[in-house]
Design a protein around this motif. Structure first.
Motif, PDB file in Angstrom:
ATOM      1  N   GLN A  30       0.557 -12.090  -5.047  1.00  0.00           N
ATOM      2  CA  GLN A  30      -0.539 -12.265  -4.273  1.00  0.00           C
ATOM      3  C   GLN A  30      -0.711 -11.259  -3.148  1.00  0.00           C
ATOM      4  O   GLN A  30      -1.146 -11.765  -1.982  1.00  0.00           O
ATOM      5  CB  GLN A  30      -0.929 -13.745  -3.806  1.00  0.00           C
ATOM      6  CG  GLN A  30      -1.489 -14.476  -5.016  1.00  0.00           C
ATOM      7  CD  GLN A  30      -2.759 -13.931  -5.714  1.00  0.00           C
ATOM      8  OE1 GLN A  30      -3.849 -13.988  -4.844  1.00  0.00           O
ATOM      9  NE2 GLN A  30      -2.673 -13.339  -6.631  1.00  0.00           N
ATOM     10  N   ARG A  31      -0.409 -10.043  -3.310  1.00  0.00           N
ATOM     11  CA  ARG A  31      -0.712  -9.011  -2.342  1.00  0.00           C
ATOM     12  C   ARG A  31      -1.409  -8.094  -2.975  1.00  0.00           C
ATOM     13  O   ARG A  31      -1.335  -7.727  -4.288  1.00  0.00           O
ATOM     14  CB  ARG A  31       0.678  -8.359  -1.760  1.00  0.00           C
ATOM     15  CG  ARG A  31       1.656  -9.487  -1.240  1.00  0.00           C
ATOM     16  CD  ARG A  31       2.751  -9.128  -0.254  1.00  0.00           C
ATOM     17  NE  ARG A  31       3.452 -10.154   0.182  1.00  0.00           N
ATOM     18  CZ  ARG A  31       4.445 -10.078   1.062  1.00  0.00           C
ATOM     19  NH1 ARG A  31       4.553  -8.826   1.688  1.00  0.00           N
ATOM     20  NH2 ARG A  31       5.006 -11.165   1.429  1.00  0.00           N
ATOM     21  N   SER A  32      -2.158  -7.316  -2.280  1.00  0.00           N
ATOM     22  CA  SER A  32      -2.928  -6.183  -2.396  1.00  0.00           C
ATOM     23  C   SER A  32      -2.961  -4.902  -1.507  1.00  0.00           C
ATOM     24  O   SER A  32      -2.950  -5.257  -0.386  1.00  0.00           O
ATOM     25  CB  SER A  32      -4.412  -6.669  -2.492  1.00  0.00           C
ATOM     26  OG  SER A  32      -5.409  -5.604  -2.836  1.00  0.00           O
ATOM     27  N   ILE A  40      -3.820  -1.449  -9.127  1.00  0.00           N
ATOM     28  CA  ILE A  40      -5.009  -1.898  -8.296  1.00  0.00           C
ATOM     29  C   ILE A  40      -5.685  -0.675  -7.535  1.00  0.00           C
ATOM     30  O   ILE A  40      -6.626  -0.186  -7.469  1.00  0.00           O
ATOM     31  CB  ILE A  40      -4.381  -2.800  -7.211  1.00  0.00           C
ATOM     32  CG1 ILE A  40      -4.159  -4.274  -8.069  1.00  0.00           C
ATOM     33  CG2 ILE A  40      -5.723  -3.251  -6.173  1.00  0.00           C
ATOM     34  CD1 ILE A  40      -3.743  -5.130  -6.983  1.00  0.00           C
ATOM     35  N   HIS A  54      -9.210   1.208  -8.281  1.00  0.00           N
ATOM     36  CA  HIS A  54     -10.133   1.293  -6.967  1.00  0.00           C
ATOM     37  C   HIS A  54     -10.529   2.742  -6.901  1.00  0.00           C
ATOM     38  O   HIS A  54     -11.870   3.001  -6.558  1.00  0.00           O
ATOM     39  CB  HIS A  54      -9.560   0.956  -5.763  1.00  0.00           C
ATOM     40  CG  HIS A  54     -10.262   0.999  -4.475  1.00  0.00           C
ATOM     41  ND1 HIS A  54      -9.951   2.192  -3.744  1.00  0.00           N
ATOM     42  CD2 HIS A  54     -11.092   0.300  -3.900  1.00  0.00           C
ATOM     43  CE1 HIS A  54     -10.785   1.848  -2.628  1.00  0.00           C
ATOM     44  NE2 HIS A  54     -11.528   0.923  -2.746  1.00  0.00           N
ATOM     45  N   PRO A  80       0.466  -3.167  -7.680  1.00  0.00           N
ATOM     46  CA  PRO A  80      -0.042  -2.290  -6.806  1.00  0.00           C
ATOM     47  C   PRO A  80      -0.704  -1.110  -6.950  1.00  0.00           C
ATOM     48  O   PRO A  80      -1.843  -0.801  -6.460  1.00  0.00           O
ATOM     49  CB  PRO A  80       0.942  -2.239  -5.426  1.00  0.00           C
ATOM     50  CG  PRO A  80       1.656  -3.298  -5.966  1.00  0.00           C
ATOM     51  CD  PRO A  80       2.009  -3.283  -7.584  1.00  0.00           C
ATOM     52  N   SER A  84       0.849  -1.184   0.142  1.00  0.00           N
ATOM     53  CA  SER A  84       0.064  -0.143  -0.150  1.00  0.00           C
ATOM     54  C   SER A  84       0.930   1.390   0.083  1.00  0.00           C
ATOM     55  O   SER A  84       0.447   2.460   0.282  1.00  0.00           O
ATOM     56  CB  SER A  84      -0.965  -0.074   1.181  1.00  0.00           C
ATOM     57  OG  SER A  84      -0.081  -0.004   2.529  1.00  0.00           O
ATOM     58  N   ARG A 116     -14.168  -2.224  -2.196  1.00  0.00           N
ATOM     59  CA  ARG A 116     -13.047  -2.994  -2.389  1.00  0.00           C
ATOM     60  C   ARG A 116     -12.895  -4.070  -3.449  1.00  0.00           C
ATOM     61  O   ARG A 116     -11.735  -4.586  -3.601  1.00  0.00           O
ATOM     62  CB  ARG A 116     -12.438  -3.454  -0.904  1.00  0.00           C
ATOM     63  CG  ARG A 116     -13.420  -4.501  -0.299  1.00  0.00           C
ATOM     64  CD  ARG A 116     -13.314  -4.967   0.982  1.00  0.00           C
ATOM     65  NE  ARG A 116     -14.282  -5.535   1.526  1.00  0.00           N
ATOM     66  CZ  ARG A 116     -14.408  -6.003   3.004  1.00  0.00           C
ATOM     67  NH1 ARG A 116     -13.208  -5.801   3.724  1.00  0.00           N
ATOM     68  NH2 ARG A 116     -15.299  -6.606   3.389  1.00  0.00           N
ATOM     69  N   ASN A 151      -0.626 -11.290 -10.836  1.00  0.00           N
ATOM     70  CA  ASN A 151      -0.406 -10.686  -9.548  1.00  0.00           C
ATOM     71  C   ASN A 151       0.398 -11.779  -8.730  1.00  0.00           C
ATOM     72  O   ASN A 151      -0.193 -12.631  -8.044  1.00  0.00           O
ATOM     73  CB  ASN A 151      -1.448 -10.056  -8.809  1.00  0.00           C
ATOM     74  CG  ASN A 151      -0.892  -9.535  -7.229  1.00  0.00           C
ATOM     75  OD1 ASN A 151       0.064  -9.997  -6.761  1.00  0.00           O
ATOM     76  ND2 ASN A 151      -1.996  -8.842  -6.839  1.00  0.00           N
TER      77      ASN A 151
END
Length: 275
Positions: A141-143, A219, A223, A216, A95, A153, A138
């Motif tokens: 596999q992290r968001s 994403i 969003h 990231p 993030s 979300r 990805n």
């Protein structure tokens, strides 16, 4: 004391930008990866704000990544340029770019143009090649959306990279007589480079290039309702596909060697975009 909550940081950073750049109304946000920094030198009438003055903005720890926000013009478009990014491998947290991108979205940017340096896993796409990102894997596999609440979300990623913007990029490359590959970018966390077995895995999964960034931010942008266009500069072949020894210094050297080519294409593309 600077705020720490992301929402408060966005509000505070936005206030700084509005006070210092009160006449600026950028619609395009640009993230510069390794090899793409020459675009910053081509911006007309640039104004600069250090990340250090913007609450919640990252303090990059990676050589080759700057830490300023620039605002100016490319052609008829007003742009906000992030000269460096926070990588997930620096902290393990995906993030790190939430506050910068949400700040630029709140400032009025509805298009995000991303760039990166990547490793090629295709023999027909050697170092120096440019690739338009059509999709991503990805694999980390992290968001950056972990911890978000509410239905927003659950972001639809079916068209993570905007079809119309990609079509404009292809058309511009054709008009300029430049080779522009198109493919799938696989995001792995890093910071270590991939093993030959991991490169073979990405090939089996349908990747054309590998790297340690960009996903990231895509994403986060989706969003926030932003349209995304992303370009990769190949700086090396994936492990096991050539005899070269991979290192960050090697990546920067190869990125610098292709910087004029990559930056010139991107500058022309942004100037030609019809939004």
């Amino acid at each position: 004391m600077s705020p720490t909550d992301p929402v408060d940081c966005v509000d505070a950073a936005l206030n700084v930008l509005r006070q210092r750049l009160h006449k600026a109304r950028p619609r395009i946000a640009l993230v510069l990866g390794s090899g793409w920094g020459g675009v910053a030198e081509r911006i007309e009438a640039p104004q600069r704000v250090s990340y250090a003055d913007l609450p919640g903005f990252p303090k990059p720890t990676v050589q080759g990544h700057a830490s300023d926000l620039l605002c100016g013009r490319i052609g008829a478009h007003e742009v906000a340029v992030l000269t460096g990014r926070k990588h997930s491998y620096e902290t393990g947290d995906a993030s790190g770019m939430v506050v910068p991108l949400r700040t630029l979205r709140a400032w009025g940017c509805d298009v995000l143009v991303q760039t990166n340096a990547a490793g090629s896993v295709r023999a027909d796409m050697p170092p120096g090649s440019l690739m338009l990102m059509a999709d991503h894997l990805n694999l980390a596999q992290r968001s950056p959306l972990v911890g978000e609440t509410g239905s927003a979300r659950f972001v639809d990623m079916a068209q993570a990279y905007d079809p119309d913007l990609r079509a404009q990029a292809r058309a511009h490359a054709t008009q300029q007589g430049l080779a522009l590959h198109e493919g799938v970018y696989a995001w792995l966390l890093g910071p270590q480079f991939e093993t030959p077995a991991e490169i073979r895995m990405t090939q089996v999964l349908g990747a054309d290039a590998v790297g340690m960034s960009t996903v990231p931010e895509t994403i986060i942008a989706r969003h926030a309702g932003m349209r995304v266009l992303a370009l990769s500069l190949m700086t090396n072949m994936g492990a096991g596909l050539s005899a070269e020894t991979l290192s960050h210094a090697h990546t920067l050297q190869q990125a610098q060697a292709s910087s004029a080519h990559a930056s010139g294409f991107l500058h022309g593309l942004i100037a030609a975009l019809a939004l």
